[in-house]
Design a protein around this motif. Structure first.
Motif, PDB file in Angstrom:
ATOM      1  N   PHE B  68       0.853  -1.196   0.000  1.00 38.17           N
ATOM      2  CA  PHE B  68       0.000   0.000   0.000  1.00 38.17           C
ATOM      3  C   PHE B  68       0.894   1.255   0.000  1.00 38.17           C
ATOM      4  CE2 PHE B  68      -3.443   2.511   0.109  1.00 38.17           C
ATOM      5  CZ  PHE B  68      -4.211   2.682   1.254  1.00 38.17           C
ATOM      6  N   ASP B  69       1.860   1.219   0.932  1.00 40.61           N
ATOM      7  CA  ASP B  69       2.750   2.371   1.082  1.00 40.61           C
ATOM      8  C   ASP B  69       3.604   2.554  -0.177  1.00 40.61           C
ATOM      9  OD1 ASP B  69       5.259   3.298   3.605  1.00 40.61           O
ATOM     10  OD2 ASP B  69       4.391   4.376   1.909  1.00 40.61           O
ATOM     11  N   TYR B  70       4.202   1.430  -0.667  1.00 36.65           N
ATOM     12  CA  TYR B  70       5.175   1.487  -1.751  1.00 36.65           C
ATOM     13  C   TYR B  70       4.546   1.919  -3.059  1.00 36.65           C
ATOM     14  CZ  TYR B  70       9.267   0.145  -4.489  1.00 36.65           C
ATOM     15  OH  TYR B  70      10.358   0.169  -5.314  1.00 36.65           O
ATOM     16  N   PHE B  71       3.372   1.313  -3.389  1.00 36.76           N
ATOM     17  CA  PHE B  71       2.808   1.555  -4.723  1.00 36.76           C
ATOM     18  C   PHE B  71       1.774   2.662  -4.776  1.00 36.76           C
ATOM     19  CE2 PHE B  71       4.045  -2.981  -5.046  1.00 36.76           C
ATOM     20  CZ  PHE B  71       4.987  -2.844  -6.056  1.00 36.76           C
ATOM     21  N   THR B  80       8.533   6.082   1.741  1.00 36.52           N
ATOM     22  CA  THR B  80       8.326   7.353   2.452  1.00 36.52           C
ATOM     23  C   THR B  80       6.949   7.897   2.133  1.00 36.52           C
ATOM     24  OG1 THR B  80       9.378   8.469   0.631  1.00 36.52           O
ATOM     25  CG2 THR B  80      10.747   8.014   2.575  1.00 36.52           C
ATOM     26  N   ILE B  81       6.455   8.734   3.033  1.00 33.84           N
ATOM     27  CA  ILE B  81       5.117   9.298   2.862  1.00 33.84           C
ATOM     28  C   ILE B  81       5.210  10.814   3.019  1.00 33.84           C
ATOM     29  CG2 ILE B  81       2.837   9.447   3.945  1.00 33.84           C
ATOM     30  CD1 ILE B  81       3.325   6.467   4.720  1.00 33.84           C
ATOM     31  N   GLN B  82       4.613  11.487   2.024  1.00 32.71           N
ATOM     32  CA  GLN B  82       4.669  12.941   2.065  1.00 32.71           C
ATOM     33  C   GLN B  82       3.571  13.528   2.929  1.00 32.71           C
ATOM     34  OE1 GLN B  82       4.612  14.124  -2.055  1.00 32.71           O
ATOM     35  NE2 GLN B  82       6.778  14.665  -2.031  1.00 32.71           N
ATOM     36  N   ASP B  83       2.348  13.136   2.544  1.00 32.77           N
ATOM     37  CA  ASP B  83       1.167  13.737   3.202  1.00 32.77           C
ATOM     38  C   ASP B  83       0.942  13.083   4.570  1.00 32.77           C
ATOM     39  OD1 ASP B  83      -2.273  14.313   2.066  1.00 32.77           O
ATOM     40  OD2 ASP B  83      -1.224  14.784   3.964  1.00 32.77           O
TER      41      ASP B  83
END
Lengths: 231, 523
Positions: B68-71, B80-83
């Motif tokens: 979920f995070d990667y794609f 990494t996550i921006q928002d």
């Protein structure tokens, strides 16, 4: 009259004595046996004209003795016992006994039964030969066949004829309900008891002078019927 | 294929499905909202959990979390996550998948538990079947009581047999301490048997029949109020016994235990019914043996009395023939004794029911004729007149010919005994509704109303009987024998006044309706 031999079988000497005193006469010789074994041996050796048999023998049942003797002898068998149930009487008649007398019997009664059986045995070869039978005002010709009562012809149905013929053939001997039904109808299924009684009643009404007090077709309670040709 | 390899294939399959879903989602990524992605993944995780339990569910949840995070969370292709809001989405997804895997695990554990309980009931059921085949029916009941006590952790379990009609109860089996026995309220048990309803004994010693099951069910949560539970046991639609279970600290059965109780109570009912049937069969056999013994005694008494009488009669006859008329008296007295013996034997045979009547279709005229024949010589010079009202019609009944004949002859003897010399005796047969009635009418003194039942008692002699009259009937047994014979065949015997003086004795037996006789008239 020929000299008759009568065999008395009873394990009690007092009863043998009574029977001997009742039956012994100038023309009748009485021989005795106390067991079934002796009875069968004596019957084979002496060929008695009649056998008086007590049922309570120590070594065999009365019915078995009847059957054994009946296998090779036609001598009438009169059974003595303290008490006969209807079923016992039927079983004894089926085993070949001719009559039964309940203790205590009166000497006269026993004498009469023995005489009747001896007479019947003597007449046996002639019976069923088809000669005309006359009883009182009744004339029965089994060959024609016809029945006349006081010279008036009596109409009998086919079944009534069969019944009368069967009774006549064994006159003086009690026939059980089963034996009669088998002889007349050929089987013993269905309402046998009722059919037999209905036809006995109608035959009595045609032949007897007082059908409510029959003298010829006599009821043997709980056992069967007997034709008395010398009422 | 082994269970282990199957598990491996399933794990590979579920991860394959996860990869496939990821590929499809990547293909349509520009049109997607993260919510759809979360839902799609959640479906896969839950499917895996449902199929193979918690380990697969958690493993799928972890991989899906990373995928979920990667794609799907910008910037794509990195972890990494921006928002910061997407952190929330991701964590919510993780929490939901782990939670659902956990919940599904619980549900499956409960299902397994239920299967286990079902197996337990099965075992109890087969135990019940085994106990039912024990040699003694009571042993089976004891076994059932101890099974119930052990399964529900009770202090005591008791089984009572209830009488089918009186509802009286009797303890047949118990398991557990008996110190409580004195405190048991039997009226509660009896009431349960009588009303066919459950009942409960409360901790305070009182009892209630008001919804005891609901009281029991509530106990799991609240402090227990019920210390004993009483249940009527039913088999084939009627109450056969009562079950009483008790626990001093209070009963608190779980729903599962209540189910076990239901099942075992059913077996207890069957066990009690079996015990009852076995007892009945044993009693029937004892009765039969008693009948046989009575028959044997009657036969031997009959023989032992009649044989000497035969000798006495025979010898008296010989002596009388020699001219000593005192011997006639001996013979007459021997006859009298013989008749008395015969009547005593008849009476004991009838009152003990030693011989079942041989009931057959019989014709009335036949019986009248046989009765007339037997009565010959016993009428002391009187006339016996016979009438039937049937004319040409057939008069049939169902009765034992010999026994009924004996009864009718006894009635004729009785009439002879009480009629004046020379007065005729009337014997008749007629149809009266569903009865065939044989009547014997005399011109004797009649029977006072107050004596009408007493004359049928054994050894009764009418006050008016003349001592000089010929003693035909013996010691007043004839009438009671006649009534016994009539009753044993489903009929009866009564006496009534005769118009113009005297008595009429009417013996009735079941008639055969004339409609049933039509076929005979045609043949």
């Amino acid at each position: 009259m020929a000299n008759d031999v009568v065999l008395v079988v009873d394990d009690e000497p007092q009863i043998r004595r009574v029977v001997r005193n009742v039956l012994a006469s100038d023309t009748t010789r009485v021989i005795e046996a106390a067991t079934a074994r002796d009875a069968i041996d004596l019957a084979a050796a002496e060929r008695p004209a009649l056998i008086v048999l007590d049922l309570g023998l120590p070594d065999a049942s009365g019915a078995d003795v009847c059957r054994e003797i009946r296998a090779w002898s036609q001598a009438p068998i009169i059974v003595l016992s303290a008490r006969h149930s209807d079923q016992e009487k039927v079983a004894l008649l089926d085993a070949g006994a001719d009559d039964y007398v309940t203790k205590p019997f009166s000497p006269g009664e026993l004498q009469a039964r023995v005489r009747a059986q001896l007479r019947r045995a003597r007449l046996a070869p002639a019976a069923g030969a088809g000669q005309v039978i006359t009883i009182g005002d009744l004339v029965i010709d089994p060959v024609k066949p016809s029945v006349k009562k006081a010279d008036v012809p009596v109409h009998l149905t086919k079944i009534e004829w069969e019944l009368l013929r069967t009774l006549l053939k064994h006159a003086g001997r009690t026939l059980t309900h089963q034996q009669l039904f088998r002889a007349v109808w050929g089987n013993s299924s269905g309402d046998m008891q009722q059919y037999l009684r209905v036809h006995v009643r109608s035959l009595r009404r045609k032949l007897e002078s007082d059908p409510v007090r029959p003298r010829m077709i006599v009821t043997e309670p709980g056992v069967g019927y007997r034709f008395e040709n010398e009422p | 294929m082994s269970e282990r390899r199957l598990a491996w294939f399933e794990w590979i399959g579920w991860f394959g499905l996860l990869a496939l879903v990821t590929a499809i989602l990547i293909a349509i990524r520009p049109h997607l909202n993260v919510t759809y992605v979360a839902l799609a993944y959640l479906l896969v995780v839950q499917g895996g959990s449902a199929r193979r339990g918690r380990p697969l569910g958690l493993a799928l949840a972890a991989v899906a979390f990373l995928g979920f995070d990667y794609f799907f969370l910008p910037p794509f292709g990195t972890l990494t996550i921006q928002d910061p809001l997407n952190w929330f989405v991701l964590l919510a997804f993780l929490a939901t998948s782990v939670l659902s895997a956990q919940l599904l695990y619980r549900a499956q554990a409960e299902a397994a538990d239920a299967r286990q309980r079902a197996a337990e009931i099965d075992r109890l059921a087969s135990l019940g079947a085994e106990t039912l085949s024990t040699a003694r029916a009571e042993d089976a009941l004891v076994a059932i009581a101890s099974v119930i006590r052990a399964s529900l952790s009770l202090d005591s379990c008791r089984l009572y047999v209830a009488d089918a009609t009186s509802h009286e109860v009797r303890l047949v089996a118990q398991s557990g301490e008996s110190s409580e026995a004195s405190a048991i309220d039997h009226t509660v048990v009896e009431r349960a048997a009588h009303e066919g309803r459950d009942a409960a004994e409360l901790m305070d010693g009182s009892s209630t029949g008001d919804a005891p099951i609901e009281l029991l069910a509530r106990q799991e949560l609240a402090p227990p109020r019920v210390r004993a539970f009483i249940r009527p046991l039913q088999a084939r639609g009627r109450t056969v016994g009562v079950l009483r279970i008790a626990r001093a600290a209070g009963l608190s059965p779980s729903p599962a235990e209540m189910r076990v109780l239901d099942a075992l109570a059913y077996y207890a009912a069957l066990g009690i019914e079996r015990a009852r049937l076995v007892a009945e069969a044993e009693r029937a056999q004892l009765l039969q043996e008693a009948h046989r013994a009575k028959d044997a005694v009657l036969a031997s008494v009959s023989h032992d009395l009649r044989t000497p009488l035969t000798t006495i009669k025979g010898l008296a006859h010989e002596i009388a023939a020699g001219g000593d008329d005192r011997a006639d008296v001996i013979e007459e007295e021997a006859d009298r004794l013989a008749r008395f013996v015969a009547q005593m034997l008849d009476l004991s045979r009838i009152t003990t029911g030693a011989a079942a009547p041989n009931i057959q279709p019989n014709e009335a005229e036949d019986l009248l004729g046989a009765a007339a024949q037997q009565a010959t010589g016993r009428l002391a010079g009187r006339e016996l007149r016979i009438t039937t009202d049937a004319g040409e019609a057939l008069l049939f009944g169902t009765f034992d010919f010999s026994e009924t004949l004996r009864a009718v002859v006894n009635l004729i003897d009785n009439a002879v005994k009480y009629s004046p010399a020379g007065a005729p005796i009337d014997l008749s047969a007629r149809l009266d509704g569903e009865w065939l009635v044989f009547s014997v009418a005399d011109r004797g003194p009649g029977v006072p109303r107050t004596e009408r039942e007493r004359i049928f008692e054994p050894f009764y002699t009418k006050p008016g009987a003349r001592s000089g009259s010929p003693d035909v009937g013996g010691a007043g047994l004839g009438l009671s024998i006649a009534r016994g014979i009539a009753t044993a065949q489903g009929g009866g015997l009564d006496v009534a006044d005769r118009p113009g003086g005297g008595s009429v004795f009417s013996l009735r037996v079941p008639a055969i309706p004339s409609a049933a006789l039509d076929k005979f008239s045609k043949s």
